[in-house]
Design a protein around this motif. Structure first.
Motif, PDB file in Angstrom:
ATOM      1  N   ASN A 131     -43.499 -44.273 -29.134  1.00  0.00           N
ATOM      2  CA  ASN A 131     -42.435 -43.722 -28.288  1.00  0.00           C
ATOM      3  C   ASN A 131     -41.094 -43.744 -29.010  1.00  0.00           C
ATOM      4  O   ASN A 131     -40.277 -42.823 -28.869  1.00  0.00           O
ATOM      5  CB  ASN A 131     -42.326 -44.523 -26.989  1.00  0.00           C
ATOM      6  CG  ASN A 131     -43.399 -44.153 -25.975  1.00  0.00           C
ATOM      7  OD1 ASN A 131     -43.961 -43.062 -26.026  1.00  0.00           O
ATOM      8  ND2 ASN A 131     -43.697 -45.062 -25.063  1.00  0.00           N
ATOM      9  N   ASP A 133     -42.678 -40.583 -24.288  1.00  0.00           N
ATOM     10  CA  ASP A 133     -42.800 -41.413 -23.077  1.00  0.00           C
ATOM     11  C   ASP A 133     -44.251 -41.730 -22.715  1.00  0.00           C
ATOM     12  O   ASP A 133     -44.677 -41.571 -21.568  1.00  0.00           O
ATOM     13  CB  ASP A 133     -42.107 -40.733 -21.883  1.00  0.00           C
ATOM     14  CG  ASP A 133     -40.606 -40.611 -22.090  1.00  0.00           C
ATOM     15  OD1 ASP A 133     -40.043 -41.498 -22.757  1.00  0.00           O
ATOM     16  OD2 ASP A 133     -40.018 -39.633 -21.605  1.00  0.00           O
ATOM     17  N   ARG A 160     -47.296 -44.103 -21.716  1.00  0.00           N
ATOM     18  CA  ARG A 160     -47.306 -45.266 -20.833  1.00  0.00           C
ATOM     19  C   ARG A 160     -47.646 -46.524 -21.630  1.00  0.00           C
ATOM     20  O   ARG A 160     -48.578 -46.544 -22.425  1.00  0.00           O
ATOM     21  CB  ARG A 160     -48.333 -45.066 -19.719  1.00  0.00           C
ATOM     22  CG  ARG A 160     -48.345 -46.172 -18.676  1.00  0.00           C
ATOM     23  CD  ARG A 160     -49.196 -45.762 -17.489  1.00  0.00           C
ATOM     24  NE  ARG A 160     -50.594 -45.569 -17.866  1.00  0.00           N
ATOM     25  CZ  ARG A 160     -51.501 -46.543 -17.825  1.00  0.00           C
ATOM     26  NH1 ARG A 160     -51.160 -47.765 -17.448  1.00  0.00           N
ATOM     27  NH2 ARG A 160     -52.749 -46.293 -18.167  1.00  0.00           N
TER      28      ARG A 160
END
Length: 319
Positions: free
Chosen positions: A197, A204, A206
């Motif tokens: 990220n 983005d 997780r």
């Protein structure tokens, strides 16, 4: 027929990037149930990074992969040390980057060594990203960081200390990855997704939590996927793994995948020396004199024993 590159594995579908004259498209693809690559038994006949040939999509927009073009290289592992099933992690890569951490959770040196030995076996350059260095606040923590970096850099594996949270070391990592297709691998919880990220703004992905009870990470990446880097090159993200079982290492070959052992083995008395008990063994002499790391030698033994004829404890030279 059209050629493309596999950029995502969703479990039921492969997403293939096809570059036309004026447009880049992503085509969902399947493989037939009997699709296998000759001479290679794996749980996945197609891997992210594979260059493939696909048929024209059907009415539902899904095409079939008809051929996997010759691979330049690949990384393969067994899911566990006791499993016979093998899995290709990624294909056609320029570098294998192992993300590790020295705290919360702690990556074992044996895991690192098994990964690096596999990279050696399949002729893939490897490097380490030691993440979460912001958590190393005590002087002894920093001494451990420097010792780990010094050990692996002395063996030819670039090692970069980074922090996905603070950004420390990210510029050096970006420079090392620029223009390359790099496999990202590591234990669950070492911050691999957070690093990605940070390297690919806007992605983005997780991230998961660390189990306080076991100090291990939770799986968040389910399938492998390729992401383009802003400065050129690409990352292949893979699910976090807890163990790294080596594949098809002949007993006489294991030492070849440890550069320091291979280098010293030329001075052994016997050409077929296993470096476990033989007289005149240059590796055992170097171990006794602390010229090679005890952790590396123990990792060598752990792989040697998987070949089915490992050395018994009673034959190992004390050190």
């Amino acid at each position: 027929m059209t050629d493309g590159i596999v950029i995502r594995n969703t479990g039921s579908l492969y997403i293939v990037r096809v570059c036309g004259a004026d447009v880049v498209s992503e085509v969902p693809c399947k493989v037939k149930g009997n699709f296998r690559i000759k001479g290679l038994r794996t749980t996945n006949p197609v891997a992210v990074g594979d260059c493939v040939r696909i048929a024209e999509p059907g009415p539902d927009g899904v095409a079939f992969i008809t051929e996997v073009l010759p691979r330049r290289n690949y990384i393969i592992r067994r899911s566990t040390n006791l499993s016979k099933a093998t899995h290709i992690i990624a294909a056609n890569i320029d570098c294998a980057l192992l993300v590790v951490s020295l705290a919360h959770p702690t990556t074992s040196l044996t895991f690192i060594d098994r990964f690096l030995a596999t990279a050696e076996a399949y002729s893939v350059p490897a490097m380490l990203a030691i993440n979460k260095i912001d958590l190393l606040g005590e002087p002894e923590d920093m001494e451990l960081l420097e010792a780990v970096k010094a050990l692996y850099e002395s063996l030819g594996y670039p090692s970069i200390g980074v922090s996905a949270r603070t950004g420390e070391g990210l510029d050096a990592l970006r420079e090392a990855l620029c223009g390359k297709t790099t496999l990202f691998s590591g234990n669950s919880g070492v911050g691999k997704t957070s690093l990605i990220n940070a390297l690919v703004p806007g992605l983005d992905l997780r991230t998961g939590q660390i189990s306080e009870a076991h100090d291990t990470g939770m799986h968040t990446t389910t399938f492998s996927e390729m992401f383009d880097l802003p400065g050129g090159g690409a990352i292949i993200d893979t699910p976090g793994i807890r163990g790294f079982g080596t594949v098809e290492f002949g007993r006489e070959e294991v030492g070849h995948y440890f550069p320091e052992i291979f280098r010293l083995s030329t001075d052994c008395r016997f050409g077929n020396c296993t470096h476990t008990h033989e007289p005149g063994c240059a590796v055992l002499d170097a171990l006794a004199e602390h010229r090679i790391a005890e952790s590396r030698y123990n990792s060598y033994l752990s792989i040697l024993e998987e070949t089915g004829d490992g050395a018994s404890d009673k034959y190992r030279k004390p050190y």
